[in-house]
Design a protein around this motif. Sequence first.
Motif, PDB file in Angstrom:
ATOM      1  N   ARG A 400       0.951  -1.123  -0.055  1.00 28.05           N
ATOM      2  CA  ARG A 400       0.120  -0.107   0.061  1.00 28.05           C
ATOM      3  C   ARG A 400       0.681   1.269   0.023  1.00 28.05           C
ATOM      4  O   ARG A 400       0.617   2.145  -0.522  1.00 28.05           O
ATOM      5  CB  ARG A 400      -0.934   0.230   1.278  1.00 28.05           C
ATOM      6  N   LYS A 401       2.070   1.133   0.642  1.00 26.69           N
ATOM      7  CA  LYS A 401       2.961   2.507   0.599  1.00 26.69           C
ATOM      8  C   LYS A 401       4.187   1.997   0.048  1.00 26.69           C
ATOM      9  O   LYS A 401       4.954   1.202   0.517  1.00 26.69           O
ATOM     10  CB  LYS A 401       2.939   2.749   2.330  1.00 26.69           C
ATOM     11  N   LEU A 402       4.792   3.125  -0.552  1.00 28.83           N
ATOM     12  CA  LEU A 402       6.110   3.019  -1.378  1.00 28.83           C
ATOM     13  C   LEU A 402       6.746   4.217  -1.103  1.00 28.83           C
ATOM     14  O   LEU A 402       6.143   5.333  -1.387  1.00 28.83           O
ATOM     15  CB  LEU A 402       5.928   2.387  -2.560  1.00 28.83           C
ATOM     16  N   CYS A 403       7.820   4.222  -0.717  1.00 29.00           N
ATOM     17  CA  CYS A 403       8.903   5.452  -0.763  1.00 29.00           C
ATOM     18  C   CYS A 403      10.309   4.872  -1.702  1.00 29.00           C
ATOM     19  O   CYS A 403      10.730   4.119  -1.153  1.00 29.00           O
ATOM     20  CB  CYS A 403       8.962   5.606   0.499  1.00 29.00           C
ATOM     21  N   LEU A 404      10.448   5.651  -2.510  1.00 27.46           N
ATOM     22  CA  LEU A 404      11.845   5.711  -3.325  1.00 27.46           C
ATOM     23  C   LEU A 404      12.376   6.871  -3.096  1.00 27.46           C
ATOM     24  O   LEU A 404      12.107   8.135  -3.488  1.00 27.46           O
ATOM     25  CB  LEU A 404      11.586   5.406  -4.796  1.00 27.46           C
ATOM     26  N   ASP A 405      13.493   7.130  -2.206  1.00 30.60           N
ATOM     27  CA  ASP A 405      14.167   8.277  -2.071  1.00 30.60           C
ATOM     28  C   ASP A 405      15.865   8.059  -2.277  1.00 30.60           C
ATOM     29  O   ASP A 405      16.551   7.351  -2.068  1.00 30.60           O
ATOM     30  CB  ASP A 405      13.963   8.493  -0.335  1.00 30.60           C
ATOM     31  N   HIS A 406      16.255   9.000  -3.023  1.00 33.43           N
ATOM     32  CA  HIS A 406      17.698   9.167  -3.489  1.00 33.43           C
ATOM     33  C   HIS A 406      18.000   7.831  -4.267  1.00 33.43           C
ATOM     34  O   HIS A 406      19.139   7.360  -4.116  1.00 33.43           O
ATOM     35  CB  HIS A 406      18.459   9.484  -2.388  1.00 33.43           C
ATOM     36  N   CYS A 407      17.219   7.179  -4.932  1.00 33.67           N
ATOM     37  CA  CYS A 407      17.269   5.836  -6.056  1.00 33.67           C
ATOM     38  C   CYS A 407      17.887   6.403  -7.385  1.00 33.67           C
ATOM     39  O   CYS A 407      17.220   6.671  -8.127  1.00 33.67           O
ATOM     40  CB  CYS A 407      16.353   4.986  -5.729  1.00 33.67           C
ATOM     41  N   GLN A 408      19.202   6.715  -7.174  1.00 34.81           N
ATOM     42  CA  GLN A 408      19.706   7.507  -8.475  1.00 34.81           C
ATOM     43  C   GLN A 408      19.804   6.586  -9.647  1.00 34.81           C
ATOM     44  O   GLN A 408      20.351   6.976 -10.896  1.00 34.81           O
ATOM     45  CB  GLN A 408      21.265   8.211  -8.295  1.00 34.81           C
ATOM     46  N   ARG A 409      19.952   5.358  -9.667  1.00 44.20           N
ATOM     47  CA  ARG A 409      20.116   4.323 -10.841  1.00 44.20           C
ATOM     48  C   ARG A 409      18.603   4.209 -11.450  1.00 44.20           C
ATOM     49  O   ARG A 409      18.870   3.586 -12.733  1.00 44.20           O
ATOM     50  CB  ARG A 409      20.607   3.171 -10.407  1.00 44.20           C
ATOM     51  N   LEU A 410      17.537   4.394 -10.819  1.00 45.24           N
ATOM     52  CA  LEU A 410      16.213   4.235 -11.474  1.00 45.24           C
ATOM     53  C   LEU A 410      16.040   5.458 -12.377  1.00 45.24           C
ATOM     54  O   LEU A 410      16.157   6.510 -12.205  1.00 45.24           O
ATOM     55  CB  LEU A 410      15.201   4.315 -10.395  1.00 45.24           C
ATOM     56  N   SER A 411      15.458   4.875 -13.611  1.00 47.44           N
ATOM     57  CA  SER A 411      15.113   5.956 -14.658  1.00 47.44           C
ATOM     58  C   SER A 411      13.722   6.184 -14.311  1.00 47.44           C
ATOM     59  O   SER A 411      12.849   5.331 -14.043  1.00 47.44           O
ATOM     60  CB  SER A 411      15.218   5.122 -15.919  1.00 47.44           C
ATOM     61  N   GLY A 412      13.290   7.423 -14.586  1.00 46.87           N
ATOM     62  CA  GLY A 412      11.784   8.014 -14.565  1.00 46.87           C
ATOM     63  C   GLY A 412      10.985   6.917 -15.377  1.00 46.87           C
ATOM     64  O   GLY A 412       9.795   6.738 -14.840  1.00 46.87           O
ATOM     65  N   ASP A 413      11.382   6.738 -16.338  1.00 46.17           N
ATOM     66  CA  ASP A 413      10.647   5.643 -17.353  1.00 46.17           C
ATOM     67  C   ASP A 413      10.267   4.300 -16.478  1.00 46.17           C
ATOM     68  O   ASP A 413       8.738   3.764 -16.698  1.00 46.17           O
ATOM     69  CB  ASP A 413      11.098   5.550 -19.009  1.00 46.17           C
ATOM     70  N   ALA A 414      11.134   3.914 -16.250  1.00 49.27           N
ATOM     71  CA  ALA A 414      11.087   2.380 -15.620  1.00 49.27           C
ATOM     72  C   ALA A 414      10.073   2.492 -14.166  1.00 49.27           C
ATOM     73  O   ALA A 414       9.223   1.832 -14.008  1.00 49.27           O
ATOM     74  CB  ALA A 414      12.427   1.874 -15.039  1.00 49.27           C
ATOM     75  N   VAL A 415      10.071   3.919 -13.329  1.00 50.87           N
ATOM     76  CA  VAL A 415       9.130   4.070 -12.347  1.00 50.87           C
ATOM     77  C   VAL A 415       7.903   4.180 -12.743  1.00 50.87           C
ATOM     78  O   VAL A 415       6.933   3.581 -12.260  1.00 50.87           O
ATOM     79  CB  VAL A 415       9.750   5.022 -11.496  1.00 50.87           C
ATOM     80  N   VAL A 416       7.551   4.858 -13.909  1.00 52.31           N
ATOM     81  CA  VAL A 416       6.274   5.270 -14.292  1.00 52.31           C
ATOM     82  C   VAL A 416       5.669   3.787 -14.843  1.00 52.31           C
ATOM     83  O   VAL A 416       4.558   3.492 -14.722  1.00 52.31           O
ATOM     84  CB  VAL A 416       6.328   6.246 -15.529  1.00 52.31           C
TER      85      VAL A 416
END
Length: 467
Positions: A400-416
């Motif tokens: 239900r809850k997700l926090c991604l903080d200072h995860c510099q290797r993640l691309s915006g496209d992959a997160v979306v």
Amino acid sequence: MATSALDPFSRLPTELVIAVFAHHAADEPLGPLTTRSVCRRWLHITDSTPVLWRRIVLDNTALKLPSLHHQALLYLQRSEPFLLDVEVRTHDPDRVLPILSPLLPAVSRWRTFSTAGFRNEHIQMTDLPLSSRAPDPLPLDRLVLTLYEFDFDELDDEPDTETGSAGKTRFPTFTEDGQMHLRTSALPSFLELAPLHFTHLTISEGILEATHTNAASILDLLLATPALRVLVFEGWQHDDEPLAYATPLPLVALPYLEVLHIRTTCITRRLLSRLDTPRLHTLVLAYLNVDFRVRSAEYTGEDGDSDDEAHDFSQSPWSDHATGMGLRSLIARSRPPLKVLEMDYSDMRTKDFQWVFDRLPELEEFRIVASDMSNRVIGLLRPTYNLDDGSVHLRVPRLRKLCLDHCQRLSGDAVVAALVTRARFTDSASDTHLYSKLADVLVSACEQVDGRHEAMLTRALGRRFRC
């Protein structure tokens, strides 16, 4: 000649004998043990007079630990229902907890507590919430052990910089918020302790100088604390013993443990691999990443110890390996109903993330900070469809809850791609008892997530998304 004439003391009334014995007990801490051993009458008088037993002086300079335990239990029983004056005499601060352990369940009956030898301390226990006379008595259920390699007790006699008062103990053994706080140079073994009934335990390696606590000593202590509900270990990033010389590790069952917090250490794998925690619902792993080789990553032969087939980038490959393998071992053994997993400057390999996500069906909250996790990892949160039979597989289905903080290797496209696809699936799923909707998503300081990605996440999640 009659016996009474030869022994005038035997003709004294019992009340006067008790008064004499009480005076003797005030001057001689072991006086009751002496008087009860003289004759049958004195034994009866001593054992049936609780006031004689209310002062308990546990002198480690005169008696060994087993004798002190026997003395403590005898005094505790004979003094009922009086309040107790408890004194510990020892030159070794590491002995305080073992010496006191038989008396701690009755701390509500303590009137005073004092120490002599390695430090001088006096506490009026009736002023603390632990006392049975307090308006709202608290149980003694919290223990804090701070480890030092040298002694700072000379600071106790210096003026208090906050209050300006001289001679005030800065580090009291029992605190006004109902905790027991001890500074030691080493952890005691469960063989030295009466069973401890604490539900909260914090072990902290002192911040003024690095100590080198090994996993074996922590696990050995935990054998004496089966009632724990919360365990916190705050350490230093020093390595454990070489595996060739490592102390064998006991398997520790903590059947009531609900919260486990491990911070700033290189012995994560050795700790997690030897704990059985079937009720654990919150696990916090913080500041475990290191860029040097750690010995606990040198295990071989366990499932998952092979190299990560994904070959994803990592600034901390050795600690990633150790953290992931430790978590695998904990989950495989305990099958805990984990609901909250927080990883702050702590990482795993990609295949460990997949293994863990596949085995946490109850996880509701996942928070990760300063991670090298790759696009493959965030992609694990997407639903996968089986084209042959139309079935859907969703990892961590109750998230239900997700926090991604200072995860510099993640691309915006992959997160979306991962979060939008997941949100559409869970929002439309009819099996609400199987899948939870995302309720709170925070993406913070991830450099490759820009305004365009934020807009797409906002459209999909609405007010459930924060950036």
